[in-house]
Enzyme design. Structure first.
Site, PDB file in Angstrom:
ATOM      1  N   LEU A  16       0.815  -1.211   0.000  1.00 46.73           N
ATOM      2  CA  LEU A  16       0.000   0.000   0.000  1.00 46.73           C
ATOM      3  C   LEU A  16       0.851   1.265   0.000  1.00 46.73           C
ATOM      4  O   LEU A  16       0.401   2.315  -0.445  1.00 46.73           O
ATOM      5  CB  LEU A  16      -0.925   0.012   1.222  1.00 46.73           C
ATOM      6  CG  LEU A  16      -1.918  -1.152   1.335  1.00 46.73           C
ATOM      7  CD1 LEU A  16      -2.672  -1.083   2.648  1.00 46.73           C
ATOM      8  CD2 LEU A  16      -2.886  -1.149   0.157  1.00 46.73           C
ATOM      9  N   GLY A  17       2.065   1.173   0.519  1.00 51.82           N
ATOM     10  CA  GLY A  17       2.948   2.330   0.578  1.00 51.82           C
ATOM     11  C   GLY A  17       4.277   1.954   1.177  1.00 51.82           C
ATOM     12  O   GLY A  17       4.424   0.891   1.784  1.00 51.82           O
ATOM     13  N   SER A  18       5.259   2.837   1.011  1.00 47.86           N
ATOM     14  CA  SER A  18       6.587   2.535   1.516  1.00 47.86           C
ATOM     15  C   SER A  18       7.309   3.821   1.890  1.00 47.86           C
ATOM     16  O   SER A  18       7.163   4.850   1.204  1.00 47.86           O
ATOM     17  CB  SER A  18       7.402   1.772   0.465  1.00 47.86           C
ATOM     18  OG  SER A  18       8.664   1.394   0.962  1.00 47.86           O
ATOM     19  N   GLY A  19       8.050   3.775   2.990  1.00 46.53           N
ATOM     20  CA  GLY A  19       8.849   4.906   3.427  1.00 46.53           C
ATOM     21  C   GLY A  19      10.277   4.491   3.662  1.00 46.53           C
ATOM     22  O   GLY A  19      10.690   3.391   3.268  1.00 46.53           O
ATOM     23  N   VAL A  24       4.032  -0.623   4.132  1.00 48.27           N
ATOM     24  CA  VAL A  24       2.697  -0.997   4.576  1.00 48.27           C
ATOM     25  C   VAL A  24       2.060  -1.900   3.533  1.00 48.27           C
ATOM     26  O   VAL A  24       2.090  -1.597   2.335  1.00 48.27           O
ATOM     27  CB  VAL A  24       1.811   0.244   4.827  1.00 48.27           C
ATOM     28  CG1 VAL A  24       0.425  -0.181   5.288  1.00 48.27           C
ATOM     29  CG2 VAL A  24       2.456   1.156   5.853  1.00 48.27           C
ATOM     30  N   LYS A  39       2.311  -2.876   8.942  1.00 46.89           N
ATOM     31  CA  LYS A  39       3.385  -1.895   8.828  1.00 46.89           C
ATOM     32  C   LYS A  39       4.661  -2.599   9.238  1.00 46.89           C
ATOM     33  O   LYS A  39       4.867  -2.908  10.418  1.00 46.89           O
ATOM     34  CB  LYS A  39       3.104  -0.681   9.720  1.00 46.89           C
ATOM     35  CG  LYS A  39       4.089   0.464   9.510  1.00 46.89           C
ATOM     36  CD  LYS A  39       3.623   1.730  10.217  1.00 46.89           C
ATOM     37  CE  LYS A  39       4.534   2.901   9.896  1.00 46.89           C
ATOM     38  NZ  LYS A  39       4.056   4.161  10.528  1.00 46.89           N
ATOM     39  N   ASP A 133       2.229  14.998  12.841  1.00 45.28           N
ATOM     40  CA  ASP A 133       2.352  14.837  11.389  1.00 45.28           C
ATOM     41  C   ASP A 133       0.970  14.713  10.739  1.00 45.28           C
ATOM     42  O   ASP A 133       0.741  13.839   9.904  1.00 45.28           O
ATOM     43  CB  ASP A 133       3.212  13.607  11.062  1.00 45.28           C
ATOM     44  CG  ASP A 133       3.763  13.653   9.627  1.00 45.28           C
ATOM     45  OD1 ASP A 133       3.745  14.741   9.015  1.00 45.28           O
ATOM     46  OD2 ASP A 133       4.214  12.606   9.126  1.00 45.28           O
TER      47      ASP A 133
END
Length: 257
Positions: A16-19, A24, A39, A133
């Protein structure tokens, strides 16, 4: 999904996403059949490293919170080689995704989203926790209209966790939040409290109404970083960009900022 091959007890469906520290994933928890969000600390970061402590810290913060407008923590798992949070999965979209599709959201919807986020933040603030945030990417809306705050990765307890002794440089401030939504005191590395989150929420609501942030200027060239503009400039009146905005909503948004 190269970073995660297999997580025991879960069937990973998609990323779903990455940092920089974690990714995630949407996954199914077996044998329950429950869809969750995982996560996961990246495989390049050891669970014993100082960077991993941020993920564990987020889990401890979420464990103190239980509110319909805050994404729930189901579990925190750490093994010798892995660390991950098992989070509530929201079948919907982030406000960031919404803003890419439509530059202006109807005032009634903005007010409803703002009220929901404010309720979630009030719950956290009552427990001495500041999110730090709040931005469109960290606010999710389900297909049923539920609004949820996520990503407490840099949350701070106002009473027991002191801020660093030295303020971060403006060029490094992204590591402590998202500059375009940060309050002036957070930009300067000063102590923050509930008012910083309220400021950030005001910026988000302003952007939902008109598609632009309150300190961005399109009428004249301005190459200054957003952090400088937030510290030095007044917000552009919302009615200049959205003439039909209800006066009551504009007052709430500008008061928050």
């Amino acid at each position: 999904m190269a970073d995660v091959v297999e997580i025991e007890g879960f069937r990973v469906l998609e990323e779903l996403g990455s940092g920089s520290l974690s990714s995630v994933y949407k996954a199914v928890e077996e044998p329950l059949g429950r869809t969750v969000a995982l996560k996961v600390l990246k495989s390049t970061i050891a669970p014993t490293s100082p960077f991993a402590a941020q993920l564990e810290r987020e889990a401890k913060v979420l464990a103190e919170l239980s509110h319909p407008n805050i994404g729930s923590l189901h579990a925190f798992v750490r093994t010798g080689s892995r660390m991950h949070l098992v989070l509530e999965f929201v079948d919907g979209f982030s406000l960031a995704a919404l803003l890419t599709k439509r530059p202006g959201v109807p005032p009634d919807s903005v007010a409803a989203i703002g009220a929901a986020v404010a309720r979630g933040l009030a719950h956290a603030h009552e427990r001495g926790i500041v999110h730090r945030d709040i931005k469109p990417a960290n606010i999710l809306v389900s297909r049923r209209g539920e609004v949820k705050i996520f990503d407490f990765g840099i949350a701070q307890r106002t009473s027991s966790e002191p801020v660093g002794l030295s303020a971060p440089r403006l060029e490094d401030v992204a590591a402590f939040g998202t500059p375009a939504y940060m309050s002036p005191e957070q930009i300067l590395g000063e102590g923050v409290d509930a008012r910083s989150d309220i400021f950030s929420l005001g910026v988000v609501l302003y952007q939902l109404v008109c598609g632009a942030r309150p300190f961005e200027r399109s009428d004249e060239p301005d190459r200054r970083p957003s952090a400088h503009r937030i510290r030095r400039d007044p917000p552009i009146p919302l009615h200049r960009r959205a003439p039909d905005v209800p006066l009551a909503l504009e007052r709430i948004v500008i008061r928050a900022i």
